[in-house]
Design a protein around this motif. Structure first.
Motif, short mmCIF file in Angstrom:
data_model
loop_
_atom_site.label_atom_id
_atom_site.label_comp_id
_atom_site.label_asym_id
_atom_site.label_seq_id
_atom_site.Cartn_x
_atom_site.Cartn_y
_atom_site.Cartn_z
N GLN A 25 -27.63 -14.56 9.00
CA GLN A 25 -27.55 -14.51 7.54
C GLN A 25 -26.17 -14.03 7.10
N GLY A 26 -25.62 -13.06 7.81
CA GLY A 26 -24.26 -12.59 7.52
C GLY A 26 -23.23 -13.68 7.73
N TYR A 27 -23.40 -14.45 8.79
CA TYR A 27 -22.49 -15.57 9.07
C TYR A 27 -22.55 -16.59 7.94
N ALA A 28 -23.76 -16.97 7.54
CA ALA A 28 -23.92 -17.95 6.46
C ALA A 28 -23.30 -17.42 5.16
N PHE A 30 -20.86 -15.26 4.87
CA PHE A 30 -19.41 -15.24 5.03
C PHE A 30 -18.81 -16.58 4.61
N TYR A 31 -19.49 -17.67 4.99
CA TYR A 31 -18.99 -19.01 4.66
C TYR A 31 -19.59 -19.57 3.37
N GLY A 32 -20.40 -18.77 2.68
CA GLY A 32 -20.96 -19.22 1.40
C GLY A 32 -21.94 -20.37 1.55
N VAL A 33 -22.68 -20.38 2.65
CA VAL A 33 -23.64 -21.45 2.93
C VAL A 33 -25.04 -20.95 2.62
N ALA A 34 -25.76 -21.71 1.79
CA ALA A 34 -27.16 -21.37 1.51
C ALA A 34 -27.96 -21.52 2.80
N GLN A 35 -28.75 -20.54 3.10
CA GLN A 35 -29.48 -20.49 4.36
C GLN A 35 -30.94 -20.17 4.06
N LEU A 66 -27.26 -5.20 18.12
CA LEU A 66 -26.45 -6.41 18.19
C LEU A 66 -25.41 -6.38 17.08
N VAL A 67 -24.15 -6.63 17.45
CA VAL A 67 -23.05 -6.59 16.47
C VAL A 67 -22.37 -7.93 16.29
N GLY A 68 -22.73 -8.92 17.09
CA GLY A 68 -22.10 -10.22 16.96
C GLY A 68 -22.89 -11.30 17.66
N LEU A 69 -22.58 -12.53 17.29
CA LEU A 69 -23.23 -13.68 17.92
C LEU A 69 -22.26 -14.84 18.01
N THR A 70 -22.56 -15.73 18.91
CA THR A 70 -21.89 -17.02 18.97
C THR A 70 -22.88 -18.05 19.48
N HIS A 71 -22.69 -19.27 19.04
CA HIS A 71 -23.49 -20.40 19.52
C HIS A 71 -22.51 -21.45 20.04
N CYS A 72 -22.90 -22.11 21.09
CA CYS A 72 -22.01 -23.10 21.69
C CYS A 72 -22.84 -24.23 22.29
N ARG A 73 -22.15 -25.33 22.59
CA ARG A 73 -22.83 -26.50 23.18
C ARG A 73 -21.79 -27.39 23.84
N PRO A 74 -22.20 -28.11 24.87
CA PRO A 74 -21.28 -29.07 25.49
C PRO A 74 -21.11 -30.30 24.60
N TYR A 75 -19.97 -30.97 24.76
CA TYR A 75 -19.76 -32.24 24.06
C TYR A 75 -18.90 -33.15 24.94
N ALA A 76 -19.13 -34.44 24.79
CA ALA A 76 -18.39 -35.43 25.57
C ALA A 76 -17.00 -35.60 24.99
N ARG A 77 -16.00 -35.65 25.86
CA ARG A 77 -14.60 -35.91 25.46
C ARG A 77 -14.23 -37.29 26.02
N ASP A 88 -19.74 -23.35 18.11
CA ASP A 88 -20.19 -23.68 16.76
C ASP A 88 -20.08 -22.51 15.79
N ASP A 89 -20.54 -21.36 16.17
CA ASP A 89 -20.61 -20.22 15.26
C ASP A 89 -20.09 -18.98 15.97
N LEU A 90 -19.39 -18.15 15.23
CA LEU A 90 -18.93 -16.86 15.76
C LEU A 90 -18.96 -15.88 14.60
N PHE A 91 -19.69 -14.79 14.79
CA PHE A 91 -19.79 -13.79 13.72
C PHE A 91 -19.91 -12.41 14.32
N VAL A 92 -19.18 -11.47 13.74
CA VAL A 92 -19.26 -10.06 14.10
C VAL A 92 -19.44 -9.29 12.79
N ILE A 93 -20.38 -8.32 12.79
CA ILE A 93 -20.61 -7.55 11.57
C ILE A 93 -19.33 -6.83 11.16
N PRO A 94 -19.12 -6.66 9.87
CA PRO A 94 -17.86 -6.06 9.39
C PRO A 94 -17.49 -4.74 10.07
N GLU A 95 -18.47 -3.85 10.28
CA GLU A 95 -18.15 -2.55 10.87
C GLU A 95 -17.76 -2.64 12.34
#
Length: 152
Positions: A25-28, A30-35, A66-77, A88-95
């Motif tokens: 929710q903090g990540y969303a 931060f980017y102003g995305v309705a979640q 927990l103070v941060g998260l990231t999500h990732c995935r493989p992709y074909a090049r 895809d996503d990287l977020f760490v709480i402000p503190e």
């Protein structure tokens, strides 16, 4: 998975749901995305479904916060005939910003990609994410590519 000054980066676990929800929710916000709860339910299910490519990592302090998260995935090049890892996503709480948590999360994604023989870790960020970009400019190379979207 990895540890930096008492901080541990590890795969997200089912029991992390409540803390992960707050982080995402903090990540969303931060980017102003309705979640919505339904959106988070969908992503949460992907993170625990081996048939889906998305994976989640969290940064945890001693004691389990927990103070941060990231999500990732493989992709074909296609041009490189190889596989990359998309962060895809990287977020760490402000503190916890400035503690090394974001870099530890990026390092953990890099380690996963290396372990799997991928050829690059790639991500995008908002042009105005100046604090994040300060880290990104230090740990990665900014590319000249411009991103376009077709909304469907």
């Amino acid at each position: 998975m990895s540890e930096t000054s008492g901080l541990t980066v590890r795969p997200v676990r089912p029991q992390d749901r409540a803390q992960w929800d707050v982080l995402y929710q903090g990540y969303a916000a931060f980017y102003g995305v309705a979640q919505t709860v339904e959106m988070r339910d969908t992503l949460w299910s992907w993170l625990h479904d081996t048939a889906k490519e998305s994976e989640g990592l969290v940064a945890e302090l001693p004691g389990g916060k927990l103070v941060g998260l990231t999500h990732c995935r493989p992709y074909a090049r296609a041009l490189a005939a190889s596989t990359g890892m998309f962060l895809d996503d990287l977020f760490v709480i402000p503190e916890a910003r400035g503690t090394g948590a974001a870099e530890a999360l990026i390092d953990a994604v890099r380690a996963l990609a290396l372990e799997r023989g991928y050829t690059v870790v790639r991500w995008i960020t908002d042009e105005t994410n100046y604090r994040g970009r300060g880290l990104y400019d230090r740990v990665a190379t900014r590319t000249p590519w411009v991103t376009y979207d077709i909304k469907l």
